[in-house]
Design a protein around this motif. Structure first.
Motif, PDB file in Angstrom:
ATOM      1  N   HIS A  88       0.827  -1.211   0.000  1.00  0.00           N
ATOM      2  CA  HIS A  88       0.000   0.000   0.000  1.00  0.00           C
ATOM      3  C   HIS A  88       0.864   1.264   0.000  1.00  0.00           C
ATOM      4  CE1 HIS A  88      -2.534  -3.221   1.683  1.00  0.00           C
ATOM      5  NE2 HIS A  88      -3.525  -2.594   1.058  1.00  0.00           N
ATOM      6  N   PRO A  89       0.445   2.266  -0.762  1.00  0.00           N
ATOM      7  CA  PRO A  89       1.180   3.528  -0.771  1.00  0.00           C
ATOM      8  C   PRO A  89       1.271   4.134   0.629  1.00  0.00           C
ATOM      9  CG  PRO A  89      -0.343   3.434  -2.628  1.00  0.00           C
ATOM     10  CD  PRO A  89      -0.661   2.257  -1.756  1.00  0.00           C
ATOM     11  N   VAL A  90       2.291   4.954   0.833  1.00  0.00           N
ATOM     12  CA  VAL A  90       2.660   5.405   2.171  1.00  0.00           C
ATOM     13  C   VAL A  90       2.304   6.880   2.352  1.00  0.00           C
ATOM     14  CG1 VAL A  90       4.577   5.564   3.807  1.00  0.00           C
ATOM     15  CG2 VAL A  90       4.602   3.784   2.029  1.00  0.00           C
ATOM     16  N   PRO A  91       1.604   7.211   3.438  1.00  0.00           N
ATOM     17  CA  PRO A  91       1.285   8.615   3.706  1.00  0.00           C
ATOM     18  C   PRO A  91       2.555   9.446   3.847  1.00  0.00           C
ATOM     19  CG  PRO A  91       0.667   7.199   5.570  1.00  0.00           C
ATOM     20  CD  PRO A  91       1.051   6.306   4.443  1.00  0.00           C
ATOM     21  N   THR A  92       2.568  10.584   3.207  1.00  0.00           N
ATOM     22  CA  THR A  92       3.776  11.402   3.129  1.00  0.00           C
ATOM     23  C   THR A  92       3.431  12.879   3.263  1.00  0.00           C
ATOM     24  OG1 THR A  92       4.868   9.761   1.726  1.00  0.00           O
ATOM     25  CG2 THR A  92       5.729  12.012   1.624  1.00  0.00           C
ATOM     26  N   LEU A  93       4.233  13.552   4.061  1.00  0.00           N
ATOM     27  CA  LEU A  93       4.036  14.975   4.344  1.00  0.00           C
ATOM     28  C   LEU A  93       5.307  15.717   3.977  1.00  0.00           C
ATOM     29  CD1 LEU A  93       2.977  16.121   7.962  1.00  0.00           C
ATOM     30  CD2 LEU A  93       5.094  16.909   6.906  1.00  0.00           C
ATOM     31  N   LEU A  94       5.164  16.816   3.265  1.00  0.00           N
ATOM     32  CA  LEU A  94       6.317  17.648   2.918  1.00  0.00           C
ATOM     33  C   LEU A  94       6.045  19.071   3.385  1.00  0.00           C
ATOM     34  CD1 LEU A  94       9.070  17.782   1.281  1.00  0.00           C
ATOM     35  CD2 LEU A  94       7.680  18.760  -0.547  1.00  0.00           C
ATOM     36  N   TYR A  95       6.822  19.492   4.377  1.00  0.00           N
ATOM     37  CA  TYR A  95       6.670  20.828   4.941  1.00  0.00           C
ATOM     38  C   TYR A  95       7.841  21.703   4.517  1.00  0.00           C
ATOM     39  CZ  TYR A  95       7.559  24.525   8.282  1.00  0.00           C
ATOM     40  OH  TYR A  95       7.848  25.744   8.843  1.00  0.00           O
ATOM     41  N   GLY A  96       7.590  22.978   4.289  1.00  0.00           N
ATOM     42  CA  GLY A  96       8.665  23.922   4.004  1.00  0.00           C
ATOM     43  C   GLY A  96       8.066  25.287   3.736  1.00  0.00           C
ATOM     44  N   LYS A  97       8.898  26.289   3.854  1.00  0.00           N
ATOM     45  CA  LYS A  97       8.442  27.670   3.681  1.00  0.00           C
ATOM     46  C   LYS A  97       7.879  27.891   2.285  1.00  0.00           C
ATOM     47  CE  LYS A  97      11.511  31.308   3.782  1.00  0.00           C
ATOM     48  NZ  LYS A  97      12.514  32.137   4.497  1.00  0.00           N
ATOM     49  N   TYR A  98       8.437  27.193   1.286  1.00  0.00           N
ATOM     50  CA  TYR A  98       8.019  27.409  -0.100  1.00  0.00           C
ATOM     51  C   TYR A  98       7.156  26.266  -0.631  1.00  0.00           C
ATOM     52  CZ  TYR A  98      11.604  30.923   0.436  1.00  0.00           C
ATOM     53  OH  TYR A  98      12.344  31.974   0.907  1.00  0.00           O
ATOM     54  N   VAL A  99       6.723  25.390   0.270  1.00  0.00           N
ATOM     55  CA  VAL A  99       5.797  24.326  -0.141  1.00  0.00           C
ATOM     56  C   VAL A  99       4.430  24.957  -0.391  1.00  0.00           C
ATOM     57  CG1 VAL A  99       4.498  22.322   0.720  1.00  0.00           C
ATOM     58  CG2 VAL A  99       6.985  22.431   1.042  1.00  0.00           C
ATOM     59  N   ARG A 100       3.775  24.542  -1.451  1.00  0.00           N
ATOM     60  CA  ARG A 100       2.401  24.998  -1.706  1.00  0.00           C
ATOM     61  C   ARG A 100       1.472  24.124  -0.862  1.00  0.00           C
ATOM     62  NH1 ARG A 100       0.994  24.253  -7.502  1.00  0.00           N
ATOM     63  NH2 ARG A 100       2.151  26.118  -8.074  1.00  0.00           N
ATOM     64  N   ALA A 101       1.121  24.630   0.305  1.00  0.00           N
ATOM     65  CA  ALA A 101       0.403  23.815   1.294  1.00  0.00           C
ATOM     66  C   ALA A 101      -1.019  23.511   0.828  1.00  0.00           C
ATOM     67  CB  ALA A 101       0.382  24.528   2.637  1.00  0.00           C
ATOM     68  N   ASP A 102      -1.463  22.281   1.158  1.00  0.00           N
ATOM     69  CA  ASP A 102      -2.806  21.861   0.763  1.00  0.00           C
ATOM     70  C   ASP A 102      -3.875  22.385   1.715  1.00  0.00           C
ATOM     71  OD1 ASP A 102      -1.709  20.377  -1.322  1.00  0.00           O
ATOM     72  OD2 ASP A 102      -1.440  18.613  -0.048  1.00  0.00           O
ATOM     73  N   GLY A 103      -3.459  22.783   2.907  1.00  0.00           N
ATOM     74  CA  GLY A 103      -4.451  23.236   3.884  1.00  0.00           C
ATOM     75  C   GLY A 103      -5.296  22.105   4.452  1.00  0.00           C
ATOM     76  N   ILE A 104      -4.740  20.899   4.436  1.00  0.00           N
ATOM     77  CA  ILE A 104      -5.435  19.748   5.024  1.00  0.00           C
ATOM     78  C   ILE A 104      -4.797  19.496   6.390  1.00  0.00           C
ATOM     79  CG2 ILE A 104      -5.932  17.279   4.788  1.00  0.00           C
ATOM     80  CD1 ILE A 104      -5.609  17.643   1.717  1.00  0.00           C
ATOM     81  N   ALA A 105      -5.538  19.772   7.454  1.00  0.00           N
ATOM     82  CA  ALA A 105      -4.937  19.746   8.793  1.00  0.00           C
ATOM     83  C   ALA A 105      -5.024  18.355   9.405  1.00  0.00           C
ATOM     84  CB  ALA A 105      -5.608  20.785   9.683  1.00  0.00           C
ATOM     85  N   GLU A 106      -4.574  17.369   8.650  1.00  0.00           N
ATOM     86  CA  GLU A 106      -4.659  16.001   9.144  1.00  0.00           C
ATOM     87  C   GLU A 106      -3.610  15.162   8.425  1.00  0.00           C
ATOM     88  OE1 GLU A 106      -8.415  14.173   8.233  1.00  0.00           O
ATOM     89  OE2 GLU A 106      -7.703  12.217   8.943  1.00  0.00           O
ATOM     90  N   PHE A 107      -2.891  14.331   9.197  1.00  0.00           N
ATOM     91  CA  PHE A 107      -1.921  13.441   8.587  1.00  0.00           C
ATOM     92  C   PHE A 107      -2.450  12.021   8.686  1.00  0.00           C
ATOM     93  CE2 PHE A 107       2.470  11.353   8.698  1.00  0.00           C
ATOM     94  CZ  PHE A 107       2.597  11.425   7.317  1.00  0.00           C
ATOM     95  N   GLY A 108      -2.920  11.492   7.565  1.00  0.00           N
ATOM     96  CA  GLY A 108      -3.470  10.138   7.545  1.00  0.00           C
ATOM     97  C   GLY A 108      -3.551   9.675   6.110  1.00  0.00           C
ATOM     98  N   GLU A 109      -3.832   8.406   5.926  1.00  0.00           N
ATOM     99  CA  GLU A 109      -3.839   7.828   4.583  1.00  0.00           C
ATOM    100  C   GLU A 109      -4.836   8.539   3.671  1.00  0.00           C
ATOM    101  OE1 GLU A 109      -3.445   6.135   7.279  1.00  0.00           O
ATOM    102  OE2 GLU A 109      -1.932   4.577   6.987  1.00  0.00           O
ATOM    103  N   ARG A 110      -6.070   8.706   4.161  1.00  0.00           N
ATOM    104  CA  ARG A 110      -7.070   9.296   3.269  1.00  0.00           C
ATOM    105  C   ARG A 110      -6.882  10.796   3.105  1.00  0.00           C
ATOM    106  NH1 ARG A 110     -11.267   4.765   5.066  1.00  0.00           N
ATOM    107  NH2 ARG A 110      -9.727   4.783   6.742  1.00  0.00           N
ATOM    108  N   ALA A 111      -6.342  11.461   4.141  1.00  0.00           N
ATOM    109  CA  ALA A 111      -6.000  12.874   3.991  1.00  0.00           C
ATOM    110  C   ALA A 111      -4.908  13.011   2.929  1.00  0.00           C
ATOM    111  CB  ALA A 111      -5.546  13.445   5.335  1.00  0.00           C
ATOM    112  N   CYS A 112      -3.918  12.127   2.977  1.00  0.00           N
ATOM    113  CA  CYS A 112      -2.817  12.198   2.012  1.00  0.00           C
ATOM    114  C   CYS A 112      -3.291  11.884   0.589  1.00  0.00           C
ATOM    115  CB  CYS A 112      -1.685  11.258   2.424  1.00  0.00           C
ATOM    116  SG  CYS A 112      -0.743  11.896   3.839  1.00  0.00           S
TER     117      CYS A 112
END
Lengths: 401, 401
Positions: free
Chosen positions: B348-372
């Motif tokens: 199964h694909p792996v939930p992944t989060l990429l944070y950074g000052k220049y990241v175009r944020a998704d605005g999804i305030a949840e880290f989980g498989e379906r959020a990802c």
């Protein structure tokens, strides 16, 4: 990821996979902001299955590419259609249920009209009736040339499938159709030394055909194009260890399924329900079932939005007969899109549903283009669906430590 | 996109990247419609970070492929695991913290049992206690053959890592394990001329081992398989211009990190908090930090859903110690999925989060498989994460004009 790599990881299992392909499933709204055929259709059973599935949109061949039925099916069967090509001649032969073999070279044939000076006047012989085609094909079958067999199988109107069978044949051959009138038909030329013998034999056949047809105006000559051998495609049993069955009413698609090593099951009747009956009767004897529904594509190509909707609803109503069999993994998809709006095959990605006990379900209780666009399979090459289905059927072991 | 292309665009920067890998992070709900381990875990800090991040699902090796830890890590480190393969022998040596070098050929060893006629009766020597293994390994270390060194490093029960070191060795060697009993162990054969000398030396070693172990029933013989050289992988410093540090408690994963040129930092203690302490202490000295959490995978493999949830919550609680360091870019992901439901690694694909000052944020305030699955990174090969992270760390310059 190549198929050889995958093949080395395949392990046996008792699981069963069912792939339901609605030909040309993907569609378009008739009006901006409207719904597609699949979104319009009332599909309670597919929606319920979607809720327990991972959804996505499959790209049959590549971005922007509109596939024919050959590459469309190869894609959803797990093959890269750009790597494994089924030549046009081979597709024409498969389309008339011809049992194409490894020593065969096939071509698409046309009856055509030539004038007194031997120049083409009609590349399609005025689209002669199919009955005339059948009579002329019988005539051409009388041609005998030492060492090889020729087959001439009528298709429709002026078209026929042409096959040469014998040892040491090659398909690196130029076409005889000059694609315009006012010029003579071209001789077949070999593009590689291995095909020189074949070129000579086919030219002999054409010369004899010209004599036999001389007084059969307007069908007084033939054109041959798309020479192709039986393509060497690794099969489902050898690649995936699957005993695979194909339930298909459409000859060419059945031919593609047979090419990849599926056993074509006999369907009593012509309806989609009859195909599901075949599925039920053979459930215990195979690991993989491919069930093909042609009428979605036909309706799409006819531009009949409402009829395509009805066909989808008919399939939906039959879905409980599949789920009652308790398949381990179910794929519902298409080989390509055929939006009624376009009256043709199209390049649009295809809504795809993957159900299974170990599928990480998206929780989207709807099967439609926009629902699938939100799914966790993402937009993926069609050829990636089979490996994921095999994994969910626990038929792929771990790679490395 | 190959690494050479990327390498040519790398530019220096003062930025710092932190990659937090929870081994086997991805999961599955225990019940249809339920939540995964990550979705169940209370993760306020990861959720807050997610709100400022781009999310996605990474595919470690390929669709449907369940990776071992080797290819799983290579993928998230930015390498195509199908191009850069770490052979099983090399992984076994890395797993016991053996300092594998470029002149080494490694293999996985088993103690086994042979009967009077030399036929195998137990390929695992009754899974002898590790202490017996250690004693017998000492015995095998006494074997001397001119020109090369042999290393025998006990793993667990009947398993050991075997390494030959010397000039001009090759790893194109057949295995001695016939994979069944009732037959003799096979001799090593060279599959290429470059490996013939190695085959001869290893066969001499096996012959001496047989004599030394003769009266040590049930461990009276050895089997060797998975011969592999130290793989040639371009390293983080040379590829990315990164001074890279690895904070890893698990030997094999630490070995993979070292292979790609990361400096393995000493961790005082065995806890995840101790790893974060190491991170803090070394923050000024490196550009890239890889912090590995093993216990998520162990809990998943044990089928312990609740424990996996707790490990994730423990990592979440430590996240403020990372964010307090003000990293420019943060990746939180896994090397693969290990759902407790499956008690194993999975595809199964792996939930992944990429944070950074220049990241175009998704605005999804949840880290989980379906959020990802809803995130803007989409479903992407794991190897694509590092280039995106490097770009966000302003370490990749413009391509062409």
């Amino acid at each position: 990821m190549d198929l050889k790599f995958l093949q080395n990881l395949i392990v046996p299992a008792q699981t069963k996979i069912a792939m339901i392909i609605m030909d040309g499933l993907g569609g378009l709204p008739l009006e901006p902001g409207g719904k597609t055929e699949l979104e319009t259709a009332r599909t309670p059973h597919l929606d319920a299955l979607a809720a327990q599935s991972a959804l996505g949109l499959t790209v049959p061949v590549g971005p922007g590419i509109t596939p024919g039925s050959g590459p469309g099916h190869l894609g959803i069967f797990g093959y890269d259609p750009l790597q494994y090509e089924i030549g046009r001649g081979a597709l024409e032969a498969l389309g008339v249920d011809f049992d194409l073999g490894p020593n065969d070279v096939a071509a698409r044939g046309n009856f055509c009209t030539v004038g007194g000076a031997g120049l083409l006047t009609d590349r399609r012989a005025g689209r002669i009736p199919t009955e005339v085609n059948e009579e002329l094909a019988s005539l051409l079958r009388t041609i005998r040339i030492d060492g090889v067999e020729f087959f001439v199988e009528p298709v429709k109107e002026h078209r026929f499938a042409f096959v040469v069978r014998g040892p040491g044949l090659g398909d690196a051959l130029t076409e005889t159709d000059p694609q315009k009138t006012g010029v003579p038909a071209l001789p077949v030329r070999a593009l590689e030394p291995d095909s020189e013998k074949t070129a000579r034999l086919v030219n002999q056949f054409i010369a004899q055909a010209r004599q036999l047809l001389a007084d059969r105006h307007p069908a007084n000559m033939i054109l041959l194009r798309g020479f192709a051998r039986y393509p060497a495609i690794p099969t489902y049993p050898e690649l995936f260890g699957l005993r695979a069955a194909a339930i298909v009413l459409h000859a060419m698609v059945r031919g593609v399924a047979k090419l990849v090593g599926m056993q074509a099951l006999n369907v009593e009747g012509e309806g989609i329900a009859d195909e599901f009956t075949t599925l039920e009767r053979n459930w215990n004897d195979f690991d993989f079932f491919y069930l093909h529904v042609k009428k979605t594509d036909t309706a799409g190509e006819d531009g009949d939005f409402a009829r395509k909707v009805r066909v989808i609803e008919e399939v939906d109503a039959l879905m409980p007969r599949l789920t009652a069999l308790k398949p381990d993994v179910v794929i519902v998809s298409g080989d390509h899109s055929s939006p009624a709006l376009l009256k043709a095959h199209s390049w649009h990605p295809v809504p795809t549903l993957l159900y299974g006990k170990y599928v990480r379900a998206d929780g989207i209780a709807e099967f439609g283009e926009r629902a699938c666009a939100r799914g966790s399979l993402g937009v993926l090459p069609a050829k990636d669906v089979m490996p994921i289905a095999l994994a969910n059927a626990q038929r792929i072991t771990k790679y490395s430590a």
